[in-house]
Design a protein around this motif. Structure first.
Motif, PDB file in Angstrom:
ATOM      1  N   LEU A  74      55.437  30.688  62.827  1.00  0.00           N
ATOM      2  CA  LEU A  74      56.943  30.701  62.591  1.00  0.00           C
ATOM      3  C   LEU A  74      57.405  31.533  61.448  1.00  0.00           C
ATOM      4  O   LEU A  74      56.934  31.345  60.156  1.00  0.00           O
ATOM      5  CB  LEU A  74      57.174  29.120  62.440  1.00  0.00           C
ATOM      6  N   SER A  75      58.738  32.094  61.734  1.00  0.00           N
ATOM      7  CA  SER A  75      59.117  32.838  60.903  1.00  0.00           C
ATOM      8  C   SER A  75      60.100  31.657  59.936  1.00  0.00           C
ATOM      9  O   SER A  75      60.489  30.549  60.187  1.00  0.00           O
ATOM     10  CB  SER A  75      60.219  33.844  61.395  1.00  0.00           C
ATOM     11  N   VAL A  76      61.055  32.369  58.803  1.00  0.00           N
ATOM     12  CA  VAL A  76      61.893  31.266  58.042  1.00  0.00           C
ATOM     13  C   VAL A  76      63.007  30.965  59.093  1.00  0.00           C
ATOM     14  O   VAL A  76      63.340  30.048  58.903  1.00  0.00           O
ATOM     15  CB  VAL A  76      62.529  32.209  56.824  1.00  0.00           C
ATOM     16  N   ALA A  77      63.430  31.896  59.896  1.00  0.00           N
ATOM     17  CA  ALA A  77      64.720  31.742  60.697  1.00  0.00           C
ATOM     18  C   ALA A  77      64.268  30.667  61.729  1.00  0.00           C
ATOM     19  O   ALA A  77      64.967  29.839  62.171  1.00  0.00           O
ATOM     20  CB  ALA A  77      65.025  33.154  61.448  1.00  0.00           C
ATOM     21  N   GLU A  78      62.961  30.632  62.099  1.00  0.00           N
ATOM     22  CA  GLU A  78      62.540  29.829  63.377  1.00  0.00           C
ATOM     23  C   GLU A  78      62.555  28.475  62.461  1.00  0.00           C
ATOM     24  O   GLU A  78      62.842  27.308  63.176  1.00  0.00           O
ATOM     25  CB  GLU A  78      61.219  30.340  64.133  1.00  0.00           C
ATOM     26  N   MET A  79      61.814  28.256  61.438  1.00  0.00           N
ATOM     27  CA  MET A  79      61.787  26.889  60.463  1.00  0.00           C
ATOM     28  C   MET A  79      63.330  26.376  60.282  1.00  0.00           C
ATOM     29  O   MET A  79      63.354  25.406  60.595  1.00  0.00           O
ATOM     30  CB  MET A  79      61.041  27.358  59.325  1.00  0.00           C
ATOM     31  N   VAL A  80      63.976  27.219  60.019  1.00  0.00           N
ATOM     32  CA  VAL A  80      65.544  26.696  59.651  1.00  0.00           C
ATOM     33  C   VAL A  80      65.908  26.160  61.143  1.00  0.00           C
ATOM     34  O   VAL A  80      66.690  25.203  61.263  1.00  0.00           O
ATOM     35  CB  VAL A  80      66.297  27.839  59.019  1.00  0.00           C
ATOM     36  N   GLU A  81      65.897  27.097  61.953  1.00  0.00           N
ATOM     37  CA  GLU A  81      66.519  26.673  63.459  1.00  0.00           C
ATOM     38  C   GLU A  81      65.919  25.478  63.899  1.00  0.00           C
ATOM     39  O   GLU A  81      66.524  24.473  64.467  1.00  0.00           O
ATOM     40  CB  GLU A  81      66.346  28.045  64.300  1.00  0.00           C
ATOM     41  N   ARG A  82      64.626  25.339  63.722  1.00  0.00           N
ATOM     42  CA  ARG A  82      63.884  23.940  64.505  1.00  0.00           C
ATOM     43  C   ARG A  82      63.910  22.716  63.698  1.00  0.00           C
ATOM     44  O   ARG A  82      63.745  21.572  63.931  1.00  0.00           O
ATOM     45  CB  ARG A  82      62.403  24.429  64.635  1.00  0.00           C
ATOM     46  N   ASP A  83      64.119  23.142  62.164  1.00  0.00           N
ATOM     47  CA  ASP A  83      64.257  22.078  61.199  1.00  0.00           C
ATOM     48  C   ASP A  83      63.464  21.040  61.422  1.00  0.00           C
ATOM     49  O   ASP A  83      63.960  19.743  61.329  1.00  0.00           O
ATOM     50  CB  ASP A  83      65.469  22.011  61.097  1.00  0.00           C
ATOM     51  N   TRP A  84      62.283  20.914  61.495  1.00  0.00           N
ATOM     52  CA  TRP A  84      61.270  19.956  61.655  1.00  0.00           C
ATOM     53  C   TRP A  84      61.470  18.793  60.491  1.00  0.00           C
ATOM     54  O   TRP A  84      61.659  17.571  60.998  1.00  0.00           O
ATOM     55  CB  TRP A  84      59.755  20.447  61.357  1.00  0.00           C
ATOM     56  N   SER A  85      61.436  19.392  59.187  1.00  0.00           N
ATOM     57  CA  SER A  85      61.657  18.384  58.151  1.00  0.00           C
ATOM     58  C   SER A  85      63.032  17.664  58.232  1.00  0.00           C
ATOM     59  O   SER A  85      62.856  16.428  58.056  1.00  0.00           O
ATOM     60  CB  SER A  85      61.402  19.321  56.887  1.00  0.00           C
ATOM     61  N   GLY A  86      64.056  18.161  58.507  1.00  0.00           N
ATOM     62  CA  GLY A  86      65.145  17.495  58.754  1.00  0.00           C
ATOM     63  C   GLY A  86      65.264  16.674  59.840  1.00  0.00           C
ATOM     64  O   GLY A  86      65.962  15.638  59.767  1.00  0.00           O
ATOM     65  N   GLY A  87      64.607  16.928  60.921  1.00  0.00           N
ATOM     66  CA  GLY A  87      64.544  16.386  62.106  1.00  0.00           C
ATOM     67  C   GLY A  87      63.758  15.006  61.954  1.00  0.00           C
ATOM     68  O   GLY A  87      64.387  13.996  62.239  1.00  0.00           O
ATOM     69  N   TRP A  88      62.696  15.004  61.189  1.00  0.00           N
ATOM     70  CA  TRP A  88      62.106  13.657  60.907  1.00  0.00           C
ATOM     71  C   TRP A  88      62.904  12.946  59.768  1.00  0.00           C
ATOM     72  O   TRP A  88      62.695  11.479  59.870  1.00  0.00           O
ATOM     73  CB  TRP A  88      60.681  14.093  60.148  1.00  0.00           C
ATOM     74  N   MET A  89      63.918  13.515  58.961  1.00  0.00           N
ATOM     75  CA  MET A  89      64.639  12.731  58.405  1.00  0.00           C
ATOM     76  C   MET A  89      65.660  11.683  58.969  1.00  0.00           C
ATOM     77  O   MET A  89      66.102  10.827  58.673  1.00  0.00           O
ATOM     78  CB  MET A  89      65.526  13.768  57.276  1.00  0.00           C
ATOM     79  N   ALA A  90      65.797  12.183  60.167  1.00  0.00           N
ATOM     80  CA  ALA A  90      66.724  11.164  61.118  1.00  0.00           C
ATOM     81  C   ALA A  90      66.037   9.963  61.147  1.00  0.00           C
ATOM     82  O   ALA A  90      66.712   8.984  61.609  1.00  0.00           O
ATOM     83  CB  ALA A  90      66.681  11.760  62.385  1.00  0.00           C
ATOM     84  N   MET A  91      64.711   9.539  60.817  1.00  0.00           N
ATOM     85  CA  MET A  91      64.303   8.356  60.681  1.00  0.00           C
ATOM     86  C   MET A  91      64.959   7.337  59.841  1.00  0.00           C
ATOM     87  O   MET A  91      64.906   6.297  59.914  1.00  0.00           O
ATOM     88  CB  MET A  91      62.680   8.454  60.155  1.00  0.00           C
ATOM     89  N   GLY A  92      65.638   7.835  58.779  1.00  0.00           N
ATOM     90  CA  GLY A  92      66.342   7.243  57.693  1.00  0.00           C
ATOM     91  C   GLY A  92      67.463   6.515  58.470  1.00  0.00           C
ATOM     92  O   GLY A  92      68.150   5.379  58.013  1.00  0.00           O
ATOM     93  N   ALA A  93      67.863   6.826  59.743  1.00  0.00           N
ATOM     94  CA  ALA A  93      68.990   6.086  60.390  1.00  0.00           C
ATOM     95  C   ALA A  93      68.689   4.990  61.317  1.00  0.00           C
ATOM     96  O   ALA A  93      69.350   4.241  61.745  1.00  0.00           O
ATOM     97  CB  ALA A  93      69.889   6.886  61.408  1.00  0.00           C
ATOM     98  N   ILE A  94      67.170   4.848  61.151  1.00  0.00           N
ATOM     99  CA  ILE A  94      66.634   3.427  61.994  1.00  0.00           C
ATOM    100  C   ILE A  94      66.901   2.381  61.132  1.00  0.00           C
ATOM    101  O   ILE A  94      66.482   2.298  60.088  1.00  0.00           O
ATOM    102  CB  ILE A  94      65.199   3.857  62.480  1.00  0.00           C
ATOM    103  N   ARG A  95      67.513   1.446  61.845  1.00  0.00           N
ATOM    104  CA  ARG A  95      67.746   0.238  60.927  1.00  0.00           C
ATOM    105  C   ARG A  95      66.714  -0.955  61.106  1.00  0.00           C
ATOM    106  O   ARG A  95      66.809  -1.771  60.331  1.00  0.00           O
ATOM    107  CB  ARG A  95      69.341  -0.229  61.233  1.00  0.00           C
TER     108      ARG A  95
END
Ligand code: CO8
Length: 258
Positions: A74-95
């Motif tokens: 993966l390139s930087v652009a692909e990492m930014v676009e796919r944003d794995w790390s940010g995606g996992w952070m969505a766990m923070g919204a689980i109550r």
């Protein structure tokens, strides 16, 4: 329950069961798994019949990290676009409270995923580590931030800079886990904790999860103010009236979710 490619989903009474299931790759976290896990967590979170989620891996591995084979090209652009790390952070919204049951490897993203849960029960066979440094990268989903808050700077620095794996006893001693149990008892012990939580008032357990998680973000003064507001607010719930009546009348409470 829905069928997923990389996880198994089931329920046990009011407990939502989510099992990471890529055995050939030691549950390495790939993009599909991110989508599957988030979708399942959101499904449980929206379900009034679920009061706690139990997240587990296999006996050999909770998760051995992000999928290196998928990340390799993966390139930087692909990492930014796919944003794995940010995606996992969505766990923070689980109550809904999430209990992690960790057996075997919890490395890199796997250790980070376990730390992103609310209670961490470890088998005595569990091994934790942040080996990203050995790949020429850094942790990307809390391995530097949550770990430093949990175990302190000197220990987090050593783990992240050397990639050394620690065993369950050391993880227990430094405060990375809630509890360590013999491997043969992990399934029952973690389910017992999840069932206990799921049997409590849903409004109370959700409020408590939010409160304790805020302790990582707010100053003590702000945190105490927030706690007081939430505490007062809970006096509006039917469960609060029922919980106190049940105590006074010496009978089990009948929470509104039943
Ligand atoms: N990614 C992809 N495949 C993996 C991974 C991984 N992280 N870990 C293990 N596998 C695969 C192996 O390649 C192997 O596959 P194959 O049979 O096709 O060769 C299979 O799983 C079994 O693994 P091993 O043969 O290596 O088993 P061993 O018992 O010899 O070793 C270890 C077990 C020590 C766990 C070893 O597999 C290992 O070191 N794995 C990599 C650990 C690692 O470096 N993890 C960090 C990854 S980077 C990361 O997590 C960044 C997080 C960024 C945030 C993203 C949010 C999630």
């Amino acid at each position: 329950t829905k069928a997923y490619e990389t996880i198994l989903v089931d329920t046990d009474g009011r407990v939502g069961l989510l099992t990471l299931n890529r055995p050939d790759a030691l549950n390495a976290l790939n993009e599909q798994m991110l989508h599957d896990v988030l979708d399942a967590l959101r499904g449980f979170d929206a379900d009034e019949g679920i009061g706690c989620i139990l997240l587990r891996g296999s006996e050999r591995a909770f998760a051995a990290g992000a999928d290196i084979k998928q990340m390799q090209h993966l390139s930087v652009a692909e990492m930014v676009e796919r944003d794995w790390s940010g995606g996992w952070m969505a766990m923070g919204a689980i109550r809904t409270p999430i209990v992690a049951a960790v057996s075997g490897f919890a490395l890199g993203g796997g250790c980070e995923l376990a730390m992103a849960c609310d209670i961490l029960v470890a088998a005595d066979t569990a091994r934790f580590g942040q080996p990203e440094v050995k790949l020429g990268i850094s942790p990307g989903f809390g391995g530097s931030q949550r770990l430093a808050r949990l175990v302190g700077k000197p220990r987090a620095m050593e783990m992240c800079l050397t990639g050394r794996m620690i065993d369950a006893a050391e993880a227990d001693r430094i405060g990375l886990v809630s509890r360590v149990v013999p491997a043969a008892e992990l399934a029952a012990a973690s389910l017992e904790i999840a069932r206990t939580i799921a049997g409590m008032s849903r409004s109370a357990t959700r409020a408590i999860k939010e409160l304790v998680n805020r302790a990582e973000e707010l100053s003590l003064a702000e945190g105490l103010r927030f706690e007081r507001q939430v505490f007062h607010g809970l006096f509006s719930t039917a469960d609060r009236a029922e919980g106190m009546s049940a105590f006074v009348e010496k009978r089990p409470a009948r929470w509104s979710h039943r």
